[in-house]
Design a protein around this motif. Structure first.
Motif, PDB file in Angstrom:
ATOM      1  N   UNK A  28       0.852  -1.184   0.000  1.00  0.00           N
ATOM      2  CA  UNK A  28       0.000   0.000   0.000  1.00  0.00           C
ATOM      3  C   UNK A  28       0.891   1.239   0.000  1.00  0.00           C
ATOM      4  N   UNK A  29       0.594   2.147  -0.914  1.00  0.00           N
ATOM      5  CA  UNK A  29       1.393   3.362  -1.043  1.00  0.00           C
ATOM      6  C   UNK A  29       0.486   4.580  -1.098  1.00  0.00           C
ATOM      7  N   UNK A  30       0.957   5.674  -0.482  1.00  0.00           N
ATOM      8  CA  UNK A  30       0.292   6.951  -0.705  1.00  0.00           C
ATOM      9  C   UNK A  30       1.135   7.734  -1.719  1.00  0.00           C
ATOM     10  N   UNK A  31       0.732   8.946  -2.023  1.00  0.00           N
ATOM     11  CA  UNK A  31       1.421   9.714  -3.057  1.00  0.00           C
ATOM     12  C   UNK A  31       2.872   9.975  -2.694  1.00  0.00           C
ATOM     13  N   UNK A  32       3.139  10.248  -1.430  1.00  0.00           N
ATOM     14  CA  UNK A  32       4.507  10.538  -1.000  1.00  0.00           C
ATOM     15  C   UNK A  32       5.415   9.324  -1.186  1.00  0.00           C
ATOM     16  N   UNK A  33       4.945   8.157  -0.743  1.00  0.00           N
ATOM     17  CA  UNK A  33       5.748   6.942  -0.869  1.00  0.00           C
ATOM     18  C   UNK A  33       5.943   6.557  -2.327  1.00  0.00           C
ATOM     19  N   UNK A  34       4.879   6.659  -3.122  1.00  0.00           N
ATOM     20  CA  UNK A  34       4.979   6.331  -4.547  1.00  0.00           C
ATOM     21  C   UNK A  34       5.960   7.265  -5.245  1.00  0.00           C
ATOM     22  N   UNK A  35       5.943   8.547  -4.878  1.00  0.00           N
ATOM     23  CA  UNK A  35       6.863   9.504  -5.476  1.00  0.00           C
ATOM     24  C   UNK A  35       8.306   9.134  -5.166  1.00  0.00           C
ATOM     25  N   UNK A  36       8.583   8.751  -3.926  1.00  0.00           N
ATOM     26  CA  UNK A  36       9.937   8.365  -3.530  1.00  0.00           C
ATOM     27  C   UNK A  36      10.405   7.132  -4.301  1.00  0.00           C
ATOM     28  N   UNK A  37       9.515   6.177  -4.443  1.00  0.00           N
ATOM     29  CA  UNK A  37       9.890   4.921  -5.084  1.00  0.00           C
ATOM     30  C   UNK A  37      10.010   5.052  -6.598  1.00  0.00           C
ATOM     31  N   UNK A  38       9.189   5.892  -7.193  1.00  0.00           N
ATOM     32  CA  UNK A  38       9.191   6.025  -8.652  1.00  0.00           C
ATOM     33  C   UNK A  38      10.092   7.153  -9.141  1.00  0.00           C
ATOM     34  N   UNK A  39      10.624   7.959  -8.226  1.00  0.00           N
ATOM     35  CA  UNK A  39      11.482   9.058  -8.621  1.00  0.00           C
ATOM     36  C   UNK A  39      10.723  10.205  -9.265  1.00  0.00           C
TER      37      UNK A  39
END
Length: 256
Positions: A28-39
């Motif tokens: 489960x990801x929120x926008x902040x985590x997804x941004x970190x992981x996807x660059x």
């Protein structure tokens, strides 16, 4: 594959990077985590998450996102259309019935190996399987027998590029985490034309792998058997299972 810059659709690439951000560590990801992981920026990640949810590939509670069953369309289409899994499935099932063990066909994808075919229900062994060895599972190539067999098929310059700057994560106390040590393991796999990995990916689990080559001699995948529930010495594995794996690799060569 490389393409011209004019042909590259950046929006699709960013959307796929967001989708690939979900894994067993982060379901489960929120926008902040997804941004970190996807660059990506948080705003861009949020738009991609919302779009993927709108298209049905993600589910959300308004804050966090997780994968929806629709993403299985990709794997289902691959398994239905790809020649490799369909061609090798009968062989895997036969080997499982013959030996009572679990067999898989694996390909290399970047720093991971992916299970694209597995001995099916009718041929599945009765013992407990190692964790995470399901169809479509992705495992770190450096810590698996199949990964080393597939890396052994790489030209030296390509292997050097693969190793350069790569962090070899420790999964157990037996995992090879130094490039020099891994190079030696890969060189041994190349010389032997097989690889045995014991407890490097998971404690209590051993695996033996051989390359699957086509009629041109190109390694297109790896065939392995995974054993859990009791350790065997290498001599026993070489005596009892290597001949079975080598025979199967020879049998399917003209089909690949």
């Amino acid at each position: 594959m490389t393409i011209a810059k004019a042909d590259f659709i950046e929006g699709i690439a960013k959307g796929m990077s967001v989708l690939e951000s979900f894994d067993t560590e982060r379901q489960r990801l929120n926008a902040t985590l997804a941004a970190e992981r996807a660059g990506l920026t948080r705003a861009a990640a949020r738009r991609h998450l919302l779009t993927l949810a709108h298209l049905g590939y993600l589910e959300t509670d308004g804050s966090y996102f997780w994968m929806a069953p629709k993403v299985l369309r990709f794997s289902g289409s691959y398994l239905a259309s790809s020649r490799l899994p369909r061609t090798l499935q009968p062989t895997l099932n036969r080997l499982a019935v013959q030996t009572g063990e679990s067999f898989s066909v694996v390909v290399l994808d970047g720093e991971e190996v992916v299970i694209v075919a597995r001995s099916g229900l009718n041929g599945a062994p009765s013992g407990v399987l190692a964790y995470g060895l399901h169809l479509g599972a992705r495992l770190p190539a450096h810590a698996t027998s199949t990964g080393r067999v597939l890396l052994a098929a790489m030209p030296s310059t390509e292997l050097t590029r693969w190793l350069k700057g790569r962090t070899l994560h420790r999964l157990t106390q037996y995992t090879a985490t130094q490039s020099k040590q891994l190079r030696q393991c890969i060189a041994q796999a190349r010389a032997d034309d097989y690889c045995i990995a014991s407890e490097e990916h998971e404690i209590g689990v051993q695996a033996v792998a051989v390359p699957l080559r086509n009629m041109r001699g190109q390694t297109v995948a790896a065939l392995n058997v995974v054993l859990s529930g009791g350790m065997r010495d290498n001599a026993a594995l070489q005596r009892d299972l290597l001949p079975v794996l080598f025979a199967a690799a020879r049998e399917v060569r003209n089909l690949l």
